[in-house]
Design an enzyme around this catalytic site. Structure first.
Site, PDB file in Angstrom:
ATOM      1  N   TYR A   1     -14.474   5.426   9.518  1.00  0.00           N
ATOM      2  CA  TYR A   1     -13.553   4.956   9.728  1.00  0.00           C
ATOM      3  C   TYR A   1     -12.436   5.304  11.274  1.00  0.00           C
ATOM      4  O   TYR A   1     -12.375   4.856  11.384  1.00  0.00           O
ATOM      5  CB  TYR A   1     -12.873   5.219   8.077  1.00  0.00           C
TER       6      TYR A   1
ATOM      7  N   THR B   1      -1.550  12.837   8.887  1.00  0.00           N
ATOM      8  CA  THR B   1      -1.994  13.966   7.850  1.00  0.00           C
ATOM      9  C   THR B   1      -2.087  13.432   6.903  1.00  0.00           C
ATOM     10  O   THR B   1      -2.053  12.153   6.411  1.00  0.00           O
ATOM     11  CB  THR B   1      -1.722  15.460   8.304  1.00  0.00           C
TER      12      THR B   1
ATOM     13  N   SER C   1      -5.443   7.802  11.801  1.00  0.00           N
ATOM     14  CA  SER C   1      -5.828   9.052  11.224  1.00  0.00           C
ATOM     15  C   SER C   1      -5.706  10.304  11.655  1.00  0.00           C
ATOM     16  O   SER C   1      -6.176   9.573  12.532  1.00  0.00           O
ATOM     17  CB  SER C   1      -6.669   8.771   9.739  1.00  0.00           C
ATOM     18  N   SER C   2      -5.680  11.540  11.456  1.00  0.00           N
ATOM     19  CA  SER C   2      -6.251  12.543  11.860  1.00  0.00           C
ATOM     20  C   SER C   2      -7.761  12.959  11.247  1.00  0.00           C
ATOM     21  O   SER C   2      -7.775  13.697  12.409  1.00  0.00           O
ATOM     22  CB  SER C   2      -5.291  13.581  10.933  1.00  0.00           C
ATOM     23  N   CYS C   3      -8.277  11.880  10.822  1.00  0.00           N
ATOM     24  CA  CYS C   3      -9.653  12.442  10.985  1.00  0.00           C
ATOM     25  C   CYS C   3      -9.983  11.411  12.423  1.00  0.00           C
ATOM     26  O   CYS C   3     -11.608  11.707  12.233  1.00  0.00           O
ATOM     27  CB  CYS C   3     -10.488  11.483   9.964  1.00  0.00           C
TER      28      CYS C   3
ATOM     29  N   VAL D   1       1.088   3.961   2.101  1.00  0.00           N
ATOM     30  CA  VAL D   1       2.461   3.511   3.758  1.00  0.00           C
ATOM     31  C   VAL D   1       3.191   2.691   3.707  1.00  0.00           C
ATOM     32  O   VAL D   1       4.054   2.784   3.975  1.00  0.00           O
ATOM     33  CB  VAL D   1       1.472   3.948   4.814  1.00  0.00           C
TER      34      VAL D   1
ATOM     35  N   HIS E   1      -8.214   9.977  -2.369  1.00  0.00           N
ATOM     36  CA  HIS E   1      -8.545  10.937  -1.905  1.00  0.00           C
ATOM     37  C   HIS E   1      -8.338  11.862  -2.610  1.00  0.00           C
ATOM     38  O   HIS E   1      -7.768  11.833  -3.958  1.00  0.00           O
ATOM     39  CB  HIS E   1      -7.079  10.511  -0.807  1.00  0.00           C
TER      40      HIS E   1
ATOM     41  N   LYS F   1     -10.622   4.180  13.476  1.00  0.00           N
ATOM     42  CA  LYS F   1      -9.955   4.300  14.043  1.00  0.00           C
ATOM     43  C   LYS F   1      -8.686   4.592  15.677  1.00  0.00           C
ATOM     44  O   LYS F   1      -7.773   4.215  16.110  1.00  0.00           O
ATOM     45  CB  LYS F   1      -8.172   5.018  13.723  1.00  0.00           C
TER      46      LYS F   1
ATOM     47  N   GLY G   1       0.651  -1.082  -0.350  1.00  0.00           N
ATOM     48  CA  GLY G   1      -0.310   0.067  -0.102  1.00  0.00           C
ATOM     49  C   GLY G   1       1.120   1.549   0.145  1.00  0.00           C
ATOM     50  O   GLY G   1       2.522   1.082   0.325  1.00  0.00           O
TER      51      GLY G   1
ATOM     52  N   TRP H   1     -14.680  19.285  -6.377  1.00  0.00           N
ATOM     53  CA  TRP H   1     -15.752  18.602  -5.191  1.00  0.00           C
ATOM     54  C   TRP H   1     -15.522  19.904  -4.314  1.00  0.00           C
ATOM     55  O   TRP H   1     -14.779  20.529  -3.839  1.00  0.00           O
ATOM     56  CB  TRP H   1     -15.588  17.719  -4.352  1.00  0.00           C
TER      57      TRP H   1
ATOM     58  N   ASP I   1     -17.366  19.333   1.101  1.00  0.00           N
ATOM     59  CA  ASP I   1     -16.780  19.699   1.036  1.00  0.00           C
ATOM     60  C   ASP I   1     -16.163  19.297   2.606  1.00  0.00           C
ATOM     61  O   ASP I   1     -14.878  19.287   2.798  1.00  0.00           O
ATOM     62  CB  ASP I   1     -16.727  21.618   2.452  1.00  0.00           C
TER      63      ASP I   1
END
Length: 310
Positions: free
Chosen positions: A137, A165, A108-110, A16, A180, A141, A14, A203, A270
């Site tokens: 997701y 990030t 993930s930063s999410c 990463v 992404h 995480k 992948g 978008w 957004d």
């Protein structure tokens, strides 16, 4: 880690995982193990247990995950939470049962609340509501991060979590249906240039601010922490710099040499309005990014051209 330590990189093909393998090899590590999804389904508990019992890795980088952009996360939330939870539980449990010396979990930063104070500090975790478009997701995480901390607390393990990030670079996903923003825009601009199309659609409004980190920097940070850190903190990994989606699109337009115009589809979501990580904890530990954004975009575009348009 010793140079001949057996190191398992889950998700080694992948974005990463492949960067972590490159980074480890560049630093002289010689005993790196990787399995494709066809060879080892990480959602299969029995298969994962068998792999760990046979291979006995000493160190584990858990970079395998089901990932995607806003569209994929919105359309397949059940898949995103279930598959990621299964991967994490199976790998972490097998690592514990087989006495893995150190594990790194990539999040993930999410994981942070949608309306988080900026820049986002690690202590803001669980302080507010998540962004709805990638809630499934993010929950997976968060669970992985907490699992690592709880194992450390209860069993004295050495499991580290890193929250990157937005990442980009070689081996990124350029499928417009589930990629992404960075790879999607690179492909859109390139194909618009080839087809001589008059405009490229982006978008949203273009106003949201985002931070981007080249995946080779991410991999270097992971190796650095595995070599140098031993504690129960988790780390944000980023540049500490942000750019609007509109500015990003203009930069990619320049790099790809597309001559048409930009059009923003405001009917599309957004996502989070702003998401900038506070990376002071990682900088205090001794690591800082190296690849500047425009140089990284050039590198990504060159890789895309070689691998998608040979």
């Amino acid at each position: 880690m010793n140079k001949d330590s057996k190191i398992y990189v889950a998700g080694h093909r992948g974005l990463v995982g492949s960067a972590i393998v490159r980074n480890l090899e560049s630093k002289g590590y010689t005993n790196i193990v990787g399995k494709t999804h066809k060879e080892l389904d990480l959602t299969n508990q029995f298969a994962v247990c068998k792999f760990f019992e046979e291979q006995k890795p000493e160190y584990v980088f858990l970079a395998a995950a089901k990932v995607g952009g806003i569209g994929a996360n919105s359309n397949y939330p059940a898949d995103f939470i279930m598959e990621n939870e299964l991967i994490q539980c199976n790998v972490i449990k097998s690592s514990f049962k087989n006495n893995v010396k150190k594990l790194m979990f990539l999040g993930s930063s999410c994981i942070y609340p949608k309306m988080c104070p900026q820049p986002i500090k690690e202590e803001y975790l669980l302080s507010g509501y998540l962004e709805p478009t990638n809630e499934a997701y993010a929950l997976a995480k968060i669970s992985g991060l907490k699992m690592c901390q709880f194992f450390n607390t209860q069993y004295g393990t050495h499991y580290i979590s890193v929250m990157p990030t937005n990442l980009y670079g070689p081996n990124d996903n350029y499928d417009l249906n589930n990629s992404h923003v960075m790879p999607a825009l690179i492909r859109k601009f390139h194909e618009a240039k080839i087809k001589n199309e008059p405009y490229v659609e982006v978008w949203g409004t273009g106003k949201p601010l985002r931070e981007f980190l080249h995946v080779d920097d991410m991999a270097d940070a992971c190796t650095f922490l595995m070599e140098n850190y031993d504690g129960n903190d988790f780390f944000n990994v980023g540049t500490g710099k942000e750019i609007s989606i509109k500015e990003l699109a203009e930069m990619i337009k320049e790099v790809t040499e597309y001559k048409g115009e930009l059009r923003f589809n405001t009917d599309k979501p957004d996502g989070t309005p702003r998401k900038l990580l506070d990376v002071s904890r990682l900088e205090k530990a001794g690591w800082k990014y190296k690849v500047e954004l425009k140089d990284g975009i050039k590198d990504s575009y060159e890789w895309f051209m070689k691998n998608y348009y040979i």
